[in-house]
Design a protein around this motif. Structure first.
Motif, mmCIF file in Angstrom:
data_model
loop_
_atom_site.group_PDB
_atom_site.id
_atom_site.type_symbol
_atom_site.label_atom_id
_atom_site.label_comp_id
_atom_site.label_asym_id
_atom_site.label_seq_id
_atom_site.Cartn_x
_atom_site.Cartn_y
_atom_site.Cartn_z
ATOM 1 N N LEU A 1 0.681 -1.102 -0.065
ATOM 2 C CA LEU A 1 0.096 -0.121 -0.074
ATOM 3 C C LEU A 1 0.901 1.284 -0.148
ATOM 4 N N PHE A 2 1.764 1.096 0.629
ATOM 5 C CA PHE A 2 2.652 2.594 0.782
ATOM 6 C C PHE A 2 3.996 2.073 1.496
ATOM 7 N N ALA A 3 5.075 2.792 1.239
ATOM 8 C CA ALA A 3 6.311 2.800 1.558
ATOM 9 C C ALA A 3 6.566 3.882 2.688
ATOM 10 N N GLU A 4 6.403 3.505 3.976
ATOM 11 C CA GLU A 4 6.705 4.456 5.070
ATOM 12 C C GLU A 4 7.905 4.932 5.366
ATOM 13 N N PRO A 5 8.230 6.212 5.185
ATOM 14 C CA PRO A 5 9.700 6.811 5.748
ATOM 15 C C PRO A 5 9.846 6.613 7.171
ATOM 16 N N LEU A 6 10.978 6.205 7.332
ATOM 17 C CA LEU A 6 11.857 6.001 8.541
ATOM 18 C C LEU A 6 12.700 7.067 9.129
ATOM 19 N N GLY A 7 13.020 7.549 10.272
ATOM 20 C CA GLY A 7 13.664 8.599 10.742
ATOM 21 C C GLY A 7 14.333 8.414 11.984
ATOM 22 N N VAL A 8 15.301 9.050 12.110
ATOM 23 C CA VAL A 8 16.081 8.798 13.491
ATOM 24 C C VAL A 8 15.358 9.638 14.656
ATOM 25 N N VAL A 9 15.422 8.953 15.813
ATOM 26 C CA VAL A 9 14.699 9.787 16.883
ATOM 27 C C VAL A 9 15.659 9.579 18.136
ATOM 28 N N CYS A 10 15.615 10.779 19.059
ATOM 29 C CA CYS A 10 16.419 10.796 19.913
ATOM 30 C C CYS A 10 15.632 11.375 21.280
ATOM 31 N N ALA A 11 16.229 11.657 22.398
ATOM 32 C CA ALA A 11 15.459 12.256 23.246
ATOM 33 C C ALA A 11 15.579 13.817 23.190
ATOM 34 N N GLU B 1 7.888 -1.046 3.777
ATOM 35 C CA GLU B 1 6.586 -1.235 3.062
ATOM 36 C C GLU B 1 5.375 -1.464 4.109
ATOM 37 N N VAL B 2 4.225 -0.995 3.978
ATOM 38 C CA VAL B 2 3.059 -1.266 4.602
ATOM 39 C C VAL B 2 2.333 -2.100 3.711
ATOM 40 N N VAL B 3 1.799 -3.268 4.241
ATOM 41 C CA VAL B 3 1.240 -4.269 3.245
ATOM 42 C C VAL B 3 -0.111 -4.782 3.533
ATOM 43 N N ALA B 4 -0.810 -4.776 2.945
ATOM 44 C CA ALA B 4 -2.344 -5.382 3.107
ATOM 45 C C ALA B 4 -2.470 -6.809 2.909
ATOM 46 N N VAL B 5 -2.642 -7.860 4.025
ATOM 47 C CA VAL B 5 -2.560 -9.162 3.848
ATOM 48 C C VAL B 5 -3.941 -9.896 4.052
ATOM 49 N N THR B 6 -4.083 -10.720 3.118
ATOM 50 C CA THR B 6 -5.339 -11.599 3.021
ATOM 51 C C THR B 6 -5.015 -12.869 3.064
ATOM 52 N N ARG B 7 -6.105 -13.558 3.311
ATOM 53 C CA ARG B 7 -5.834 -15.004 2.800
ATOM 54 C C ARG B 7 -5.877 -15.573 1.265
ATOM 55 N N HIS B 8 -5.150 -16.470 1.011
ATOM 56 C CA HIS B 8 -4.904 -16.787 -0.484
ATOM 57 C C HIS B 8 -6.385 -17.566 -0.895
ATOM 58 N N ARG C 1 -14.768 -3.365 0.581
ATOM 59 C CA ARG C 1 -14.903 -2.061 0.558
ATOM 60 C C ARG C 1 -13.804 -1.480 1.445
ATOM 61 N N LEU C 2 -13.519 -1.976 2.614
ATOM 62 C CA LEU C 2 -12.324 -1.517 3.630
ATOM 63 C C LEU C 2 -11.260 -1.516 2.630
ATOM 64 N N LEU C 3 -10.920 -2.505 1.975
ATOM 65 C CA LEU C 3 -9.716 -2.617 1.341
ATOM 66 C C LEU C 3 -9.666 -1.522 0.188
ATOM 67 N N ASP C 4 -10.595 -1.319 -0.203
ATOM 68 C CA ASP C 4 -10.736 -0.028 -1.457
ATOM 69 C C ASP C 4 -10.466 1.231 -0.750
ATOM 70 N N ILE C 5 -11.070 1.299 0.463
ATOM 71 C CA ILE C 5 -10.604 2.715 1.093
ATOM 72 C C ILE C 5 -9.069 2.687 1.597
ATOM 73 N N LEU C 6 -8.596 1.527 1.737
ATOM 74 C CA LEU C 6 -7.319 1.644 2.395
ATOM 75 C C LEU C 6 -6.291 1.968 1.372
ATOM 76 N N ALA D 1 -6.963 3.522 -1.487
ATOM 77 C CA ALA D 1 -7.428 4.992 -2.002
ATOM 78 C C ALA D 1 -6.587 6.007 -0.971
ATOM 79 N N ASP D 2 -6.496 5.821 0.339
ATOM 80 C CA ASP D 2 -5.957 6.427 1.403
ATOM 81 C C ASP D 2 -4.632 6.335 1.293
ATOM 82 N N PHE D 3 -3.811 5.441 1.075
ATOM 83 C CA PHE D 3 -2.530 5.138 1.002
ATOM 84 C C PHE D 3 -2.052 5.484 -0.218
ATOM 85 N N THR D 4 -2.560 5.276 -1.213
ATOM 86 C CA THR D 4 -2.221 5.994 -2.599
ATOM 87 C C THR D 4 -2.174 7.578 -2.637
#
Length: 210
Positions: free
Chosen positions: A56-66, A167-174, A184-189, A191-194
């Motif tokens: 669905l989406f490649a989510e950015p990663l960042g460095v965090v600190c105190a 990557e953020v991935v949607a998983v369903t049973r084959h 419908r929920l998959l469609d919303i996901l 659209a939102d992640f696109t």
């Protein structure tokens, strides 16, 4: 982001009972496989043949600190500038696809650097509490760090030559049955992640949309 998707789905389908569970990526796959969940969201693809995975989406990663870290809120030119820091990460566990120590090590090796000092912590919440306490820095996704960043309990270190994501991935049973509501929920996901993917690409290219 996910909360907005769920709210939108609930408004459109008030008669559908929707339940939510949290789990590691490996556990998400197991829940889908056993039929205890219909749709799962996890990091990275599961290569098992009994599951269908859709990125669905490649989510950015960042460095965090105190917040009181000398580099908090600042920018360093290279990942090499952080080689002497102590890193906090998940230990390597078969089947786990969260950001493990090997992920951090791989980034340093890609940049021609050696190994780094690190502390294995098998809990995301515990990782963030240790970062808050100044006991190390970590590589986290935007969504996992959002609450603490919003309340200034942790801060970011921008790294000039770091472009990491997972990557953020949607998983369903084959071959599994998906009800009309599930589809419908998959469609919303999707659209939102696109939409999010397009917004992030525009920001990287220096374009801001009104």
């Amino acid at each position: 982001r996910l909360s907005n998707v769920l709210k939108r789905f609930a408004r459109r389908h008030p008669d559908v009972a929707l339940t939510l569970r949290t789990a590691t990526s490996a556990e998400v796959s197991d829940l889908i496989r056993r039929g205890e969940a219909t749709i799962g969201l996890r990091y990275d693809r599961d290569r098992s043949r009994d599951l269908d995975c859709e990125v669905l989406f490649a989510e950015p990663l960042g460095v965090v600190c105190a917040p009181d870290h000398p580099l908090a809120g600042r920018r360093v030119g290279k990942l090499a500038d952080l080689r002497d820091e102590r890193w906090i990460a998940f230990p390597e566990v078969p089947g786990r696809r969260e950001i493990t120590a090997s992920h951090v090590f791989a980034l340093f090796l890609t940049h021609g650097l050696g190994e780094v000092a690190w502390t294995p912590v098998d809990s995301l919440t515990a990782q963030k509490r240790l970062v808050e306490a100044g006991l190390g820095i970590a590589l986290l996704s935007q969504s996992n760090a959002a609450e603490e960043l919003g309340s200034s309990r942790i801060a970011t270190i921008r790294v000039g030559d770091l472009a990491a994501s997972h990557e953020v991935v949607a998983v369903t049973r084959h071959g599994g049955f998906l009800s009309a509501a599930s589809r419908r929920l998959l469609d919303i996901l999707r659209a939102d992640f696109t939409k999010a993917r397009g917004t992030n690409a525009s920001r990287r290219n220096g374009v801001r949309r009104a």
